[in-house]
Scaffold this motif. Structure first.
Motif, PDB file in Angstrom:
ATOM      1  N   ASP A   1       0.862  -1.181   0.000  1.00 38.10           N
ATOM      2  CA  ASP A   1       0.000   0.000   0.000  1.00 38.10           C
ATOM      3  C   ASP A   1       0.896   1.228   0.000  1.00 38.10           C
ATOM      4  OD1 ASP A   1      -1.947   1.920   0.350  1.00 38.10           O
ATOM      5  OD2 ASP A   1      -2.248   1.507   2.477  1.00 38.10           O
ATOM      6  N   CYS A   2       1.079   1.847  -1.162  1.00 37.75           N
ATOM      7  CA  CYS A   2       1.908   3.055  -1.250  1.00 37.75           C
ATOM      8  C   CYS A   2       1.004   4.279  -1.224  1.00 37.75           C
ATOM      9  CB  CYS A   2       2.748   3.047  -2.522  1.00 37.75           C
ATOM     10  SG  CYS A   2       4.129   1.886  -2.483  1.00 37.75           S
ATOM     11  N   GLU A   3       1.158   5.097  -0.203  1.00 38.76           N
ATOM     12  CA  GLU A   3       0.353   6.310  -0.056  1.00 38.76           C
ATOM     13  C   GLU A   3       1.223   7.564  -0.104  1.00 38.76           C
ATOM     14  OE1 GLU A   3      -2.360   6.047   3.208  1.00 38.76           O
ATOM     15  OE2 GLU A   3      -3.070   4.042   2.632  1.00 38.76           O
ATOM     16  N   ALA A   4       2.490   7.397  -0.491  1.00 35.90           N
ATOM     17  CA  ALA A   4       3.427   8.512  -0.564  1.00 35.90           C
ATOM     18  C   ALA A   4       4.268   8.367  -1.830  1.00 35.90           C
ATOM     19  CB  ALA A   4       4.343   8.521   0.666  1.00 35.90           C
ATOM     20  N   PHE A   5       4.440   9.471  -2.551  1.00 37.11           N
ATOM     21  CA  PHE A   5       5.331   9.419  -3.703  1.00 37.11           C
ATOM     22  C   PHE A   5       5.837  10.807  -4.063  1.00 37.11           C
ATOM     23  CE2 PHE A   5       1.620  10.863  -5.734  1.00 37.11           C
ATOM     24  CZ  PHE A   5       1.636  10.823  -7.128  1.00 37.11           C
ATOM     25  N   PHE A   6       6.887  10.841  -4.887  1.00 35.67           N
ATOM     26  CA  PHE A   6       7.483  12.094  -5.328  1.00 35.67           C
ATOM     27  C   PHE A   6       8.146  11.869  -6.683  1.00 35.67           C
ATOM     28  CE2 PHE A   6      10.500   9.794  -2.738  1.00 35.67           C
ATOM     29  CZ  PHE A   6      11.719   9.920  -3.395  1.00 35.67           C
ATOM     30  N   TRP A   7       8.441  12.965  -7.367  1.00 40.28           N
ATOM     31  CA  TRP A   7       9.012  12.920  -8.721  1.00 40.28           C
ATOM     32  C   TRP A   7      10.461  13.388  -8.700  1.00 40.28           C
ATOM     33  CZ3 TRP A   7      11.359  16.383 -11.946  1.00 40.28           C
ATOM     34  CH2 TRP A   7      11.458  16.052 -13.315  1.00 40.28           C
ATOM     35  N   GLN A   8      11.285  12.747  -9.536  1.00 40.17           N
ATOM     36  CA  GLN A   8      12.641  13.244  -9.781  1.00 40.17           C
ATOM     37  C   GLN A   8      13.132  12.721 -11.127  1.00 40.17           C
ATOM     38  OE1 GLN A   8      16.404  11.701  -8.144  1.00 40.17           O
ATOM     39  NE2 GLN A   8      16.612  13.660  -7.069  1.00 40.17           N
ATOM     40  N   ASN A   9      13.546  13.638 -11.999  1.00 40.16           N
ATOM     41  CA  ASN A   9      14.216  13.315 -13.262  1.00 40.16           C
ATOM     42  C   ASN A   9      13.506  12.240 -14.087  1.00 40.16           C
ATOM     43  OD1 ASN A   9      16.226  15.180 -12.649  1.00 40.16           O
ATOM     44  ND2 ASN A   9      17.489  13.646 -11.607  1.00 40.16           N
ATOM     45  N   GLY A  10      12.214  12.457 -14.340  1.00 36.11           N
ATOM     46  CA  GLY A  10      11.474  11.555 -15.195  1.00 36.11           C
ATOM     47  C   GLY A  10      11.019  10.267 -14.545  1.00 36.11           C
ATOM     48  N   LYS A  11      11.179  10.173 -13.235  1.00 37.29           N
ATOM     49  CA  LYS A  11      10.785   8.965 -12.510  1.00 37.29           C
ATOM     50  C   LYS A  11       9.860   9.330 -11.346  1.00 37.29           C
ATOM     51  CE  LYS A  11      13.713   6.340 -14.866  1.00 37.29           C
ATOM     52  NZ  LYS A  11      13.263   5.299 -15.820  1.00 37.29           N
ATOM     53  N   LEU A  12       8.983   8.402 -11.045  1.00 34.94           N
ATOM     54  CA  LEU A  12       8.144   8.512  -9.856  1.00 34.94           C
ATOM     55  C   LEU A  12       8.625   7.510  -8.823  1.00 34.94           C
ATOM     56  CD1 LEU A  12       4.694   8.728 -11.670  1.00 34.94           C
ATOM     57  CD2 LEU A  12       5.805  10.592 -10.406  1.00 34.94           C
ATOM     58  N   TYR A  13       8.810   7.972  -7.600  1.00 29.81           N
ATOM     59  CA  TYR A  13       9.296   7.127  -6.509  1.00 29.81           C
ATOM     60  C   TYR A  13       8.184   6.972  -5.488  1.00 29.81           C
ATOM     61  CZ  TYR A  13      13.916   7.725  -8.531  1.00 29.81           C
ATOM     62  OH  TYR A  13      14.995   7.717  -9.394  1.00 29.81           O
ATOM     63  N   LEU A  14       7.830   5.730  -5.204  1.00 29.84           N
ATOM     64  CA  LEU A  14       6.728   5.399  -4.302  1.00 29.84           C
ATOM     65  C   LEU A  14       7.280   4.799  -3.013  1.00 29.84           C
ATOM     66  CD1 LEU A  14       5.602   5.406  -7.270  1.00 29.84           C
ATOM     67  CD2 LEU A  14       3.957   3.696  -6.519  1.00 29.84           C
ATOM     68  N   ILE A  15       6.670   5.162  -1.883  1.00 31.06           N
ATOM     69  CA  ILE A  15       7.086   4.642  -0.578  1.00 31.06           C
ATOM     70  C   ILE A  15       5.903   3.903   0.043  1.00 31.06           C
ATOM     71  CG2 ILE A  15       8.010   5.181   1.693  1.00 31.06           C
ATOM     72  CD1 ILE A  15       9.147   7.755   0.511  1.00 31.06           C
ATOM     73  N   SER A  16       6.156   2.704   0.510  1.00 32.94           N
ATOM     74  CA  SER A  16       5.077   1.859   1.027  1.00 32.94           C
ATOM     75  C   SER A  16       4.693   2.207   2.460  1.00 32.94           C
ATOM     76  CB  SER A  16       5.470   0.381   0.940  1.00 32.94           C
ATOM     77  OG  SER A  16       6.481   0.083   1.886  1.00 32.94           O
TER      78      SER A  16
END
Length: 288
Positions: free
Chosen positions: A165-180
């Motif tokens: 269940d990832c409810e947190a994410f952010f963008w950097q350099n063309g990628k999306l990073y998700l935190i569970s």
């Protein structure tokens, strides 16, 4: 709340009481009231959110100074709300072609595209995880980034292993990073990455980090030097070497938040100020 001690005990208990007062934030706080949080940071209650925002769950900068996009949590209309720091509702935008199954967070790239994370997965059973990519330029027409997790096991997931269940994410350099959000053990945050392009993708597991609590939101500072990770009751600030994608490699600064309710969204307003909302309808600024 516990009663205060009798006055004749005050000299002995003055220091502990001062700590309690500095760490408590009442549910109904006058606007623009500041209190010291743990350490040297200051939390300021800015405003009550407008009535249309019943369960704020994501935050991102809007087009004017001191204005923000936010949205409601699961089961509400697929609408973005633009608000200011006085809690005034400035604009409502219905996202055509989108549904709000469980919207959990917002992020933005350097081209002005907003990403709405419809990826809440409380029971770890969802097969329709999606991130909507929208922008003012295209009239907020939604593009879909559909995804699944590369480490998702086949079959039923045991309750103690529910960490998809990832409810947190952010963008950097063309990628999306998700935190569970580790609903099983509440001790391990998993970091995933996937492209920011529309289509069907696999979120690749990048790393795991011991992080106690339930992660509700995250944001990268404008200078790329700090990652803020919000949980219920704590804020983790991870230092980052400029340009690095090793977001969890350094020891974080951990701050106990005053009692601001169920905090669900965090945003770097600038490199020194965070903005936080909670599901109780409050907007805060946190000076680092």
């Amino acid at each position: 709340m516990k009663r205060l001690p009798h006055l004749h005990l005050w000299p002995v208990l003055a220091l502990p009481i001062a700590f309690v007062f500095s760490s408590y934030y009442p549910a109904e706080t006058p606007e623009n009231t500041s209190v010291k949080a743990a350490g040297t940071s200051t939390l300021t209650h800015l405003a009550k959110l407008p009535g249309a925002v019943v369960e704020s769950s994501g935050l991102e900068l809007a087009d004017k100074p001191n204005t923000y996009w936010t949205h409601n949590d699961a089961g509400n209309a697929p609408v973005l709300y633009k608000i200011n720091e006085q809690g005034k509702l400035l604009q409502e935008v219905t996202i055509a072609g989108a549904t709000n199954t469980d919207w959990e967070d917002l992020t933005e790239d350097n081209q002005g595209n907003l990403y709405i994370g419809d990826m809440g997965n409380n029971s770890n059973k969802r097969k329709d995880l999606c991130i909507y990519k929208v922008s003012v330029r295209n009239g907020f027409k939604a593009q879909q980034i559909k995804f699944s997790y590369d480490d998702l096991p086949a079959g039923k997931i045991a309750k103690e292993n529910r960490n998809f269940d990832c409810e947190a994410f952010f963008w950097q350099n063309g990628k999306l990073y998700l935190i569970s959000k580790d609903r099983g053990a509440e001790r391990t945050a998993k970091l995933y990455v996937l492209p920011d392009d529309a289509g069907t993708h696999t979120a690749r597991l990048v790393s795991k980090k011991e992080l106690h609590g339930l992660v509700t939101s995250a944001d990268l500072s404008p200078d790329g030097r700090r990652l803020a990770v919000l949980t219920y009751g704590k804020l983790y600030l991870y230092p980052i070497t400029k340009g690095s994608t090793q977001f969890f490699s350094q020891t974080p600064r951990v701050m106990d938040l005053p009692a601001i309710g169920q905090a669900e969204a965090v945003l770097f307003k600038d490199n020194q100020n965070l903005v936080i909302t909670n599901e109780e309808g409050n907007l805060f600024r946190y000076l680092l």
